[in-house]
Each structure stands twice: as C-alpha cells, then as structure tokens.
Design a protein around this motif. Structure first.
Motif, mmCIF file in Angstrom:
data_model
loop_
_atom_site.group_PDB
_atom_site.id
_atom_site.type_symbol
_atom_site.label_atom_id
_atom_site.label_comp_id
_atom_site.label_asym_id
_atom_site.label_seq_id
_atom_site.Cartn_x
_atom_site.Cartn_y
_atom_site.Cartn_z
ATOM 1 N N LEU A 259 0.822 -1.183 0.000
ATOM 2 C CA LEU A 259 0.000 0.000 0.000
ATOM 3 C C LEU A 259 0.870 1.253 0.000
ATOM 4 C CD1 LEU A 259 -2.715 -1.134 2.549
ATOM 5 C CD2 LEU A 259 -2.888 -1.103 0.070
ATOM 6 N N GLU A 260 1.957 1.196 0.742
ATOM 7 C CA GLU A 260 2.847 2.353 0.771
ATOM 8 C C GLU A 260 3.469 2.591 -0.596
ATOM 9 O OE1 GLU A 260 6.520 4.120 3.439
ATOM 10 O OE2 GLU A 260 5.851 2.082 3.760
ATOM 11 N N LYS A 261 3.911 1.511 -1.273
ATOM 12 C CA LYS A 261 4.500 1.639 -2.612
ATOM 13 C C LYS A 261 3.522 2.261 -3.604
ATOM 14 C CE LYS A 261 7.611 -2.342 -2.533
ATOM 15 N NZ LYS A 261 7.868 -3.650 -3.169
ATOM 16 N N ALA A 262 2.255 1.984 -3.441
ATOM 17 C CA ALA A 262 1.237 2.499 -4.358
ATOM 18 C C ALA A 262 0.803 3.919 -3.993
ATOM 19 C CB ALA A 262 0.022 1.581 -4.372
ATOM 20 N N GLY A 263 1.333 4.462 -2.904
ATOM 21 C CA GLY A 263 0.989 5.809 -2.490
ATOM 22 C C GLY A 263 -0.351 5.924 -1.789
ATOM 23 N N LEU A 264 -0.917 4.811 -1.399
ATOM 24 C CA LEU A 264 -2.240 4.835 -0.777
ATOM 25 C C LEU A 264 -2.201 5.221 0.698
ATOM 26 C CD1 LEU A 264 -3.810 1.690 -2.448
ATOM 27 C CD2 LEU A 264 -4.223 4.085 -3.001
ATOM 28 N N LEU A 265 -1.092 4.966 1.373
ATOM 29 C CA LEU A 265 -1.028 5.281 2.798
ATOM 30 C C LEU A 265 -0.918 6.784 3.049
ATOM 31 C CD1 LEU A 265 1.148 2.412 4.292
ATOM 32 C CD2 LEU A 265 -1.330 2.682 4.313
ATOM 33 N N LYS B 224 -2.803 8.919 1.609
ATOM 34 C CA LYS B 224 -4.140 9.476 1.449
ATOM 35 C C LYS B 224 -5.203 8.751 2.269
ATOM 36 C CE LYS B 224 -6.947 11.111 -2.377
ATOM 37 N NZ LYS B 224 -7.140 11.120 -3.795
ATOM 38 N N TYR B 225 -5.001 7.467 2.559
ATOM 39 C CA TYR B 225 -6.018 6.660 3.223
ATOM 40 C C TYR B 225 -5.449 5.955 4.444
ATOM 41 C CZ TYR B 225 -8.155 7.342 -1.314
ATOM 42 O OH TYR B 225 -8.665 7.902 -2.445
ATOM 43 N N SER B 226 -6.305 5.680 5.399
ATOM 44 C CA SER B 226 -5.920 4.901 6.575
ATOM 45 C C SER B 226 -6.295 3.449 6.334
ATOM 46 C CB SER B 226 -6.666 5.410 7.813
ATOM 47 O OG SER B 226 -6.328 6.739 8.071
ATOM 48 N N VAL B 227 -5.535 2.557 6.933
ATOM 49 C CA VAL B 227 -5.747 1.124 6.751
ATOM 50 C C VAL B 227 -5.731 0.447 8.117
ATOM 51 C CG1 VAL B 227 -4.797 -0.974 5.726
ATOM 52 C CG2 VAL B 227 -4.586 1.203 4.513
ATOM 53 N N ILE B 228 -6.644 -0.488 8.318
ATOM 54 C CA ILE B 228 -6.607 -1.314 9.521
ATOM 55 C C ILE B 228 -6.657 -2.778 9.101
ATOM 56 C CG2 ILE B 228 -7.677 0.410 10.999
ATOM 57 C CD1 ILE B 228 -10.266 -1.268 10.809
ATOM 58 N N ALA B 229 -6.156 -3.627 9.949
ATOM 59 C CA ALA B 229 -6.209 -5.070 9.714
ATOM 60 C C ALA B 229 -6.872 -5.716 10.914
ATOM 61 C CB ALA B 229 -4.808 -5.628 9.520
ATOM 62 N N PHE C 26 -12.860 6.872 11.374
ATOM 63 C CA PHE C 26 -13.067 6.731 9.932
ATOM 64 C C PHE C 26 -14.416 7.307 9.525
ATOM 65 C CE2 PHE C 26 -10.324 3.270 11.332
ATOM 66 C CZ PHE C 26 -9.232 3.452 10.498
ATOM 67 N N THR C 27 -14.462 7.860 8.320
ATOM 68 C CA THR C 27 -15.721 8.387 7.789
ATOM 69 C C THR C 27 -16.315 7.458 6.744
ATOM 70 O OG1 THR C 27 -14.522 9.694 6.140
ATOM 71 C CG2 THR C 27 -15.097 10.778 8.215
ATOM 72 N N LYS C 28 -15.515 6.535 6.209
ATOM 73 C CA LYS C 28 -15.966 5.537 5.235
ATOM 74 C C LYS C 28 -15.139 4.278 5.452
ATOM 75 C CE LYS C 28 -17.095 8.851 1.666
ATOM 76 N NZ LYS C 28 -16.298 10.037 1.501
ATOM 77 N N LEU C 29 -15.688 3.150 5.022
ATOM 78 C CA LEU C 29 -14.981 1.893 5.230
ATOM 79 C C LEU C 29 -15.184 0.989 4.029
ATOM 80 C CD1 LEU C 29 -13.416 0.164 7.338
ATOM 81 C CD2 LEU C 29 -15.626 -0.682 8.094
#
Length: 93
Positions: free
Chosen positions: A1-7, A9-14, A32-35
């Motif tokens: 996700l970091e390589k794709a530049g998504l982190l 702009k977006y938060s991630v949980i596992a 979070f406002t969306k999931l």
C-alpha cells in the motif's frame, strides 16, 4: 500500500482474524468516515464482512466487500491487489 501511495491518502486497519470486538466496532466511527471491506474470500471472511456492515449501519458508510476469485486478496498478486483497491477507491471517494 505504501508503494502504491495509498497510505499517504487513506488509513488502513487489519483485523488479523475474522472477528471484531464490540470495543473495536465502537472505535471505527471515531476514526473513519468511510470503510471498504477487503477480507478473505472464505466463509469466515464473508461472515465478518456482513457483521461489519450490520454493526456499522447508519454510523458510517460501509462499502460492500471487494470481490475476487482467490481465497486471500494477496493470492492475486500485488498489481491486481492494488488495481482492485484503486478502482474501488476512485468510485467510493
């Protein structure tokens, strides 16, 4: 996700499993406002997706599970995984 530049702009949980506690559910709308649900494609992952949607209904928008053919999202390979996320993110946000 970091390589794709998504982190950036977006938060991630596992979940690190197929169960989410009541305490975890209570925290999700606070941070979070969306999931988007991207869980394993097995009965436990599908059950978790339904439980998340039911528990958070009316609290924050929950986008249905991202569907794919393999058991685990990582089984599709990195490029396919990122493409699926980006396609869904552009439609959601």
């Amino acid at each position: 996700l970091e390589k794709a530049g998504l982190l950036e702009k977006y938060s991630v949980i596992a979940t690190l499993g197929s169960e989410i506690s009541d305490a975890q559910f209570a925290r999700l709308p606070k941070f979070f406002t969306k999931l988007i649900i991207y869980s394993d494609n097995d009965p436990a992952g599908k059950k978790m997706g339904r439980a998340i949607k039911k528990q958070l209904h009316g609290k924050i928008p929950v986008i249905s599970r991202i569907e794919y053919e393999t058991h685990d999202p990582a089984d599709n390979g990195y490029a396919e995984f990122i493409a699926q996320l980006q396609n869904n993110l552009s439609f959601v946000f």
